[in-house]
Write an enzyme that holds these catalytic residues in place. Structure first.
Site, PDB file in Angstrom:
ATOM      1  N   ARG A 142     -23.864  20.800   5.177  1.00  0.00           N
ATOM      2  CA  ARG A 142     -23.636  20.150   6.481  1.00  0.00           C
ATOM      3  C   ARG A 142     -24.922  19.525   7.001  1.00  0.00           C
ATOM      4  NH1 ARG A 142     -21.441  24.993   9.699  1.00  0.00           N
ATOM      5  NH2 ARG A 142     -21.493  23.621  11.512  1.00  0.00           N
TER       6      ARG A 142
ATOM      7  N   ARG B 187     -19.703  10.434  14.396  1.00  0.00           N
ATOM      8  CA  ARG B 187     -20.621  10.981  13.393  1.00  0.00           C
ATOM      9  C   ARG B 187     -21.050   9.927  12.380  1.00  0.00           C
ATOM     10  NH1 ARG B 187     -18.709  16.650  14.087  1.00  0.00           N
ATOM     11  NH2 ARG B 187     -20.053  17.962  12.835  1.00  0.00           N
TER      12      ARG B 187
ATOM     13  N   LYS C  57     -24.002  22.048  20.817  1.00  0.00           N
ATOM     14  CA  LYS C  57     -23.116  21.068  21.473  1.00  0.00           C
ATOM     15  C   LYS C  57     -21.904  21.754  22.110  1.00  0.00           C
ATOM     16  CE  LYS C  57     -22.403  18.798  17.594  1.00  0.00           C
ATOM     17  NZ  LYS C  57     -23.183  19.626  16.672  1.00  0.00           N
TER      18      LYS C  57
ATOM     19  N   ARG D 290     -17.114  31.551  11.445  1.00  0.00           N
ATOM     20  CA  ARG D 290     -16.513  30.365  10.826  1.00  0.00           C
ATOM     21  C   ARG D 290     -16.833  30.307   9.335  1.00  0.00           C
ATOM     22  NH1 ARG D 290     -17.918  25.338  14.697  1.00  0.00           N
ATOM     23  NH2 ARG D 290     -18.382  24.407  12.683  1.00  0.00           N
TER      24      ARG D 290
ATOM     25  N   ARG E  59     -23.549  32.985  14.774  1.00  0.00           N
ATOM     26  CA  ARG E  59     -22.455  32.526  15.653  1.00  0.00           C
ATOM     27  C   ARG E  59     -21.172  33.339  15.430  1.00  0.00           C
ATOM     28  NH1 ARG E  59     -20.983  26.426  15.872  1.00  0.00           N
ATOM     29  NH2 ARG E  59     -20.941  26.629  13.605  1.00  0.00           N
TER      30      ARG E  59
END
Ligand code: AP5
Length: 219
Positions: free
Chosen positions: A171, A88, A13, A160, A127
């Site tokens: 998550r 969400r 996203k 992160r 990432r």
């Protein structure tokens, strides 16, 4: 142009939103980025959100709704934005509908990024994000020219905290249990569009641009 991006953690996203921001000159509103900024600055919102984020849980709806409401009223959102990470929950989707009604905003497109669980894990584990400008990289798929350094501003890249294995697991559980159901909330709307996000970011972006072209022609 008003765009909402839906999709699991790591679906891409943020990456897609930055491409849309660059091409259409509308701000990228990432609730995750806004929260991380608040956590770093130790604001009241940041202090309330930190534990939820560290544990892969959703930050309470009331905090999120207030935060987004404040952000979309800012000057740079007058002609559009690309919303990433919100809504969400059904409660957030309902609140967003009311905000849009109040501001007389019509959503141009809602893109739901569909991606396989295997791809999610591979993307999140590789990432890297720029501390300064928020640019998003991947150590294999979208590497920076110099390892550990942002191509855009030269600052340091970091991993992160919530990309650690256990937090990612949580998550994904939270996504399935609480967030996936907003797809049925939106899927009947004419602005809704499913996107196969297992592909390269450029390919995905091309499909999004084509779809936006079609939508603007159809009014
Ligand atoms: P948030 O920051 O929104 O995290 P997320 O939704 O879990 O999404 P991510 O940022 O992890 O992934 P992404 O889909 O943006 O993927 P990206 O483009 O980076 O939220 C974090 C936390 O904040 C939540 O857990 C929650 O606690 C809280 N929060 C936020 N919003 C909330 C809300 N509304 N309500 C309650 N709580 C909220 O890509 C991932 C990787 O893949 C990158 O390395 C990228 O380079 C790579 N990549 C991307 N696309 C491709 C591609 N097409 N091909 C190859 N590699 C790709």
């Amino acid at each position: 142009m008003y765009i909402i991006l839906l999709g699991a953690p790591g679906a891409g996203k943020g990456t897609l939103a930055k491409m849309i921001e660059g091409k259409f000159d509308i701000p990228h509103l990432s609730t995750g980025d806004i929260l991380r900024d608040n956590v770093n600055r130790k604001t009241s919102v940041g202090n309330q959100a930190k534990d939820y984020m560290d544990n892969g849980k959703l930050v309470p709806d009331d905090i999120m709704i207030q935060m987004v409401k404040g952000r979309v009223l800012e000057e740079d959102c007058k002609t559009g934005f690309v919303l990433d990470g919100f809504p969400r929950t059904i409660k957030q989707a309902e609140a967003l509908r009311l905000i849009f009604n109040e501001l007389d905003i019509k959503i141009d497109a809602i893109f739901n990024l569909e991606v396989s669980p295997k791809t999610i894990i591979e993307r999140l584990s590789g990432r890297r994000t720029c501390r300064n400008c928020g640019a998003i990289y991947h150590i294999k798929n979208i590497p920076p020219k110099d390892e550990g350094k942002c191509d855009k501003c030269g600052d340091r890249l970091y991993q992160r905290d919530d990309d650690k294995k256990d937090v990612v697991k949580e998550r994904l559980i939270v996504y399935k249990a609480q967030t996936k159901k907003i797809i049925s909330y939106y899927e009947k709307q004419s602005s809704f569009c499913e996107i196969d996000a297992n592909r390269k970011a450029d390919e995905m972006f091309m499909e999004v641009c084509k779809s936006l072209g079609r939508k603007s022609r159809n009014g």
